[in-house]
Design a protein around this motif. Structure first.
Motif, PDB file in Angstrom:
ATOM      1  N   THR A  34       0.824  -1.213   0.000  1.00 52.59           N
ATOM      2  CA  THR A  34       0.000   0.000   0.000  1.00 52.59           C
ATOM      3  C   THR A  34       0.854   1.258   0.000  1.00 52.59           C
ATOM      4  OG1 THR A  34      -1.756  -1.153   1.210  1.00 52.59           O
ATOM      5  CG2 THR A  34      -1.795   1.255   1.241  1.00 52.59           C
ATOM      6  N   ALA A  35       1.908   1.256   0.816  1.00 50.35           N
ATOM      7  CA  ALA A  35       2.772   2.429   0.901  1.00 50.35           C
ATOM      8  C   ALA A  35       3.444   2.711  -0.436  1.00 50.35           C
ATOM      9  CB  ALA A  35       3.828   2.222   1.990  1.00 50.35           C
ATOM     10  N   MET A  36       3.985   1.680  -1.054  1.00 52.58           N
ATOM     11  CA  MET A  36       4.680   1.890  -2.325  1.00 52.58           C
ATOM     12  C   MET A  36       3.706   2.253  -3.426  1.00 52.58           C
ATOM     13  SD  MET A  36       7.739  -0.251  -4.046  1.00 52.58           S
ATOM     14  CE  MET A  36       8.831   0.554  -2.866  1.00 52.58           C
ATOM     15  N   LEU A  37       2.504   1.673  -3.400  1.00 49.83           N
ATOM     16  CA  LEU A  37       1.508   1.979  -4.423  1.00 49.83           C
ATOM     17  C   LEU A  37       1.095   3.445  -4.362  1.00 49.83           C
ATOM     18  CD1 LEU A  37      -1.440  -0.295  -5.392  1.00 49.83           C
ATOM     19  CD2 LEU A  37      -1.820   2.138  -5.069  1.00 49.83           C
ATOM     20  N   ILE A  38       0.809   3.938  -3.164  1.00 46.36           N
ATOM     21  CA  ILE A  38       0.409   5.345  -3.007  1.00 46.36           C
ATOM     22  C   ILE A  38       1.535   6.266  -3.476  1.00 46.36           C
ATOM     23  CG2 ILE A  38      -0.167   7.149  -1.338  1.00 46.36           C
ATOM     24  CD1 ILE A  38      -1.548   4.973   0.323  1.00 46.36           C
ATOM     25  N   GLY A  39       2.759   5.947  -3.054  1.00 42.24           N
ATOM     26  CA  GLY A  39       3.894   6.767  -3.458  1.00 42.24           C
ATOM     27  C   GLY A  39       4.122   6.743  -4.954  1.00 42.24           C
ATOM     28  N   ALA A  40       3.982   5.571  -5.579  1.00 44.42           N
ATOM     29  CA  ALA A  40       4.228   5.444  -7.008  1.00 44.42           C
ATOM     30  C   ALA A  40       3.204   6.221  -7.834  1.00 44.42           C
ATOM     31  CB  ALA A  40       4.216   3.969  -7.414  1.00 44.42           C
ATOM     32  N   VAL A  41       1.951   6.245  -7.386  1.00 42.55           N
ATOM     33  CA  VAL A  41       0.928   7.026  -8.099  1.00 42.55           C
ATOM     34  C   VAL A  41       1.274   8.512  -8.059  1.00 42.55           C
ATOM     35  CG1 VAL A  41      -1.479   7.758  -8.082  1.00 42.55           C
ATOM     36  CG2 VAL A  41      -0.914   5.353  -7.751  1.00 42.55           C
ATOM     37  N   ALA A  42       1.612   8.997  -6.863  1.00 40.95           N
ATOM     38  CA  ALA A  42       1.980  10.418  -6.738  1.00 40.95           C
ATOM     39  C   ALA A  42       3.228  10.728  -7.546  1.00 40.95           C
ATOM     40  CB  ALA A  42       2.202  10.752  -5.261  1.00 40.95           C
ATOM     41  N   GLY A  43       4.237   9.838  -7.448  1.00 37.19           N
ATOM     42  CA  GLY A  43       5.467  10.063  -8.188  1.00 37.19           C
ATOM     43  C   GLY A  43       5.288   9.968  -9.686  1.00 37.19           C
ATOM     44  N   GLY A  44       4.465   9.020 -10.142  1.00 40.44           N
ATOM     45  CA  GLY A  44       4.230   8.867 -11.573  1.00 40.44           C
ATOM     46  C   GLY A  44       3.524  10.065 -12.177  1.00 40.44           C
ATOM     47  N   PHE A  45       2.561  10.603 -11.445  1.00 37.33           N
ATOM     48  CA  PHE A  45       1.832  11.772 -11.951  1.00 37.33           C
ATOM     49  C   PHE A  45       2.734  13.005 -11.970  1.00 37.33           C
ATOM     50  CE2 PHE A  45      -1.057  15.401 -11.589  1.00 37.33           C
ATOM     51  CZ  PHE A  45      -1.985  15.108 -12.578  1.00 37.33           C
ATOM     52  N   ALA A  46       3.460  13.218 -10.866  1.00 41.91           N
ATOM     53  CA  ALA A  46       4.338  14.385 -10.784  1.00 41.91           C
ATOM     54  C   ALA A  46       5.526  14.257 -11.731  1.00 41.91           C
ATOM     55  CB  ALA A  46       4.832  14.568  -9.352  1.00 41.91           C
ATOM     56  N   GLY A  47       6.074  13.031 -11.848  1.00 40.26           N
ATOM     57  CA  GLY A  47       7.248  12.834 -12.684  1.00 40.26           C
ATOM     58  C   GLY A  47       6.975  13.110 -14.145  1.00 40.26           C
ATOM     59  N   ALA A  48       5.782  12.771 -14.623  1.00 42.08           N
ATOM     60  CA  ALA A  48       5.444  13.031 -16.018  1.00 42.08           C
ATOM     61  C   ALA A  48       5.454  14.530 -16.310  1.00 42.08           C
ATOM     62  CB  ALA A  48       4.075  12.436 -16.346  1.00 42.08           C
ATOM     63  N   HIS A  49       5.026  15.337 -15.338  1.00 40.76           N
ATOM     64  CA  HIS A  49       5.061  16.789 -15.515  1.00 40.76           C
ATOM     65  C   HIS A  49       6.488  17.313 -15.390  1.00 40.76           C
ATOM     66  CE1 HIS A  49       0.733  17.532 -15.726  1.00 40.76           C
ATOM     67  NE2 HIS A  49       0.570  16.647 -14.749  1.00 40.76           N
ATOM     68  N   LEU A  50       7.254  16.765 -14.439  1.00 36.74           N
ATOM     69  CA  LEU A  50       8.641  17.196 -14.263  1.00 36.74           C
ATOM     70  C   LEU A  50       9.484  16.882 -15.488  1.00 36.74           C
ATOM     71  CD1 LEU A  50       9.453  16.164 -10.568  1.00 36.74           C
ATOM     72  CD2 LEU A  50       9.343  18.488 -11.493  1.00 36.74           C
ATOM     73  N   ALA A  51       9.212  15.745 -16.132  1.00 40.28           N
ATOM     74  CA  ALA A  51      10.004  15.330 -17.287  1.00 40.28           C
ATOM     75  C   ALA A  51       9.945  16.345 -18.416  1.00 40.28           C
ATOM     76  CB  ALA A  51       9.527  13.973 -17.784  1.00 40.28           C
ATOM     77  N   ALA A  53      17.506  17.211 -20.129  1.00 43.92           N
ATOM     78  CA  ALA A  53      17.719  15.779 -20.345  1.00 43.92           C
ATOM     79  C   ALA A  53      18.986  15.276 -19.655  1.00 43.92           C
ATOM     80  CB  ALA A  53      17.778  15.489 -21.845  1.00 43.92           C
ATOM     81  N   TRP A  54      20.042  16.092 -19.641  1.00 42.29           N
ATOM     82  CA  TRP A  54      21.300  15.634 -19.048  1.00 42.29           C
ATOM     83  C   TRP A  54      21.146  15.397 -17.547  1.00 42.29           C
ATOM     84  CZ3 TRP A  54      23.420  18.289 -15.035  1.00 42.29           C
ATOM     85  CH2 TRP A  54      23.039  19.624 -14.863  1.00 42.29           C
ATOM     86  N   LEU A  55      20.303  16.193 -16.897  1.00 47.82           N
ATOM     87  CA  LEU A  55      20.087  16.023 -15.466  1.00 47.82           C
ATOM     88  C   LEU A  55      19.300  14.745 -15.182  1.00 47.82           C
ATOM     89  CD1 LEU A  55      20.323  17.057 -12.598  1.00 47.82           C
ATOM     90  CD2 LEU A  55      18.287  18.476 -12.993  1.00 47.82           C
ATOM     91  N   LEU A  56      18.305  14.478 -16.009  1.00 43.18           N
ATOM     92  CA  LEU A  56      17.525  13.254 -15.837  1.00 43.18           C
ATOM     93  C   LEU A  56      18.415  12.021 -16.005  1.00 43.18           C
ATOM     94  CD1 LEU A  56      14.274  14.092 -17.845  1.00 43.18           C
ATOM     95  CD2 LEU A  56      14.739  14.424 -15.417  1.00 43.18           C
ATOM     96  N   ARG A  57      19.257  12.035 -17.044  1.00 45.51           N
ATOM     97  CA  ARG A  57      20.140  10.893 -17.268  1.00 45.51           C
ATOM     98  C   ARG A  57      21.125  10.722 -16.117  1.00 45.51           C
ATOM     99  NH1 ARG A  57      20.059  12.937 -22.620  1.00 45.51           N
ATOM    100  NH2 ARG A  57      22.015  14.036 -22.227  1.00 45.51           N
ATOM    101  N   GLY A  58      21.615  11.830 -15.584  1.00 48.07           N
ATOM    102  CA  GLY A  58      22.562  11.756 -14.476  1.00 48.07           C
ATOM    103  C   GLY A  58      21.958  11.154 -13.225  1.00 48.07           C
ATOM    104  N   VAL A  59      20.734  11.536 -12.900  1.00 52.53           N
ATOM    105  CA  VAL A  59      20.050  10.992 -11.726  1.00 52.53           C
ATOM    106  C   VAL A  59      19.813   9.491 -11.894  1.00 52.53           C
ATOM    107  CG1 VAL A  59      17.894  11.028 -10.426  1.00 52.53           C
ATOM    108  CG2 VAL A  59      18.972  13.180 -11.108  1.00 52.53           C
ATOM    109  N   LEU A  60      19.345   9.093 -13.076  1.00 53.64           N
ATOM    110  CA  LEU A  60      19.082   7.682 -13.338  1.00 53.64           C
ATOM    111  C   LEU A  60      20.358   6.848 -13.247  1.00 53.64           C
ATOM    112  CD1 LEU A  60      16.628   7.943 -16.359  1.00 53.64           C
ATOM    113  CD2 LEU A  60      16.076   7.122 -14.082  1.00 53.64           C
ATOM    114  N   LEU A  61      21.420   7.348 -13.850  1.00 54.74           N
ATOM    115  CA  LEU A  61      22.661   6.584 -13.869  1.00 54.74           C
ATOM    116  C   LEU A  61      23.259   6.460 -12.472  1.00 54.74           C
ATOM    117  CD1 LEU A  61      24.728   5.080 -15.531  1.00 54.74           C
ATOM    118  CD2 LEU A  61      25.893   7.250 -15.991  1.00 54.74           C
ATOM    119  N   ALA A  62      23.223   7.539 -11.696  1.00 49.31           N
ATOM    120  CA  ALA A  62      23.749   7.486 -10.332  1.00 49.31           C
ATOM    121  C   ALA A  62      22.975   6.479  -9.486  1.00 49.31           C
ATOM    122  CB  ALA A  62      23.685   8.876  -9.693  1.00 49.31           C
TER     123      ALA A  62
END
Length: 253
Positions: A209-226, A231-240
């Protein structure tokens, strides 16, 4: 409550990463293992929990979906659903020790793809000396194997999709991001149906339940943040994130 909060934050991070380019498994899976779940169970729980987040991201991008080269969106989605279900079945059928042994190497493989995928795409394009163009059949075959991998493990499968489409079709990563997120949702959805009916994914309802709630909030916000972050910052965070998680997994083993 402390455990719930930490897993909730991990879910938010995983949802954001998946929406921005992929790599949510690098956060979700280790977080659940750290709280005592066996790796196979943690993988099933993370897949179930990340589905709503992927659907939320796909909803944000719903007006920006475009076909992948000559392949229709319906055909690609059907292949993703079939492959994701087959991969999930392999996870449940194969011995748990197989996944325990393979997990660090799968993480390492996904990390290498994440680090070198763009360079490989450019190198192959230069070697061919022309614009690349996979047939519809080739795209579907490649997508099937990626979907099986996504159903079984899932780490960086979205990044691998981008690499395949960039190498094989010359698609721009930003343009293909909406359809990539939709295919992630399709892979996760079919795997989730199997996990809910044939695995012990529901054995840890609080963590799920905890991860599901967090993932919904993160998925919605992340799509707007993207749409706003470079792009270089996104790749850097993912790679790290990928490198740190992979190292920790090898040390743990």
């Amino acid at each position: 409550m402390i455990e719930f909060s930490l897993v909730l934050l991990a879910g938010v991070a995983a949802g954001v990463l998946n929406a921005m380019g992929g790599g949510g498994t690098f956060v979700a899976l280790p977080a659940l293992v750290a709280f005592g779940l066996p790796p196979v169970t943690a993988n099933a729980v993370s897949r179930v929990a990340l589905v709503p987040g992927a659907v939320a991201s796909a909803w944000v991008y719903r007006r920006e979906l475009t076909p992948v080269g000559p392949t229709s969106t319906k055909a690609l989605t059907a292949i993703s659903v079939i492959g994701g279900g087959l991969g999930a079945g392999l996870l449940l059928v194969l011995p748990a020790a197989s996944f325990d042994a393979a997990a660090p190497w799968l993480l390492a493989f996904a990390t290498v793809i994440l680090a070198s995928g763009r360079h490989l795409s450019r190198a192959l394009s230069r070697a061919l000396g022309r614009s690349v163009g996979m047939s519809s059949r080739a795209v579907l075959i490649g997508q099937f194997f990626l979907a099986v991998y996504g159903g079984y493990f899932g780490g960086a499968v979205g990044i691998m999709m981008m690499a395949l489409w960039t190498i094989g079709l010359g698609l721009d990563a930003a343009v293909s991001n909406p359809i990539r997120i939709a295919q992630l949702a399709a892979i996760y959805l079919s795997a989730t149906v199997l996990f809910l009916t044939a695995s012990d994914a529901l054995s840890a309802p609080l963590l799920l339940t905890a991860m599901l709630i967090g993932a919904v909030a993160g998925g919605f916000a992340g799509a707007h943040l993207a749409r706003r972050l470079p792009a270089w910052l996104l790749r850097g965070v993912l790679l790290a994130t990928a490198v740190i998680t992979t190292v920790l997994y090898f040390l743990r083993g």
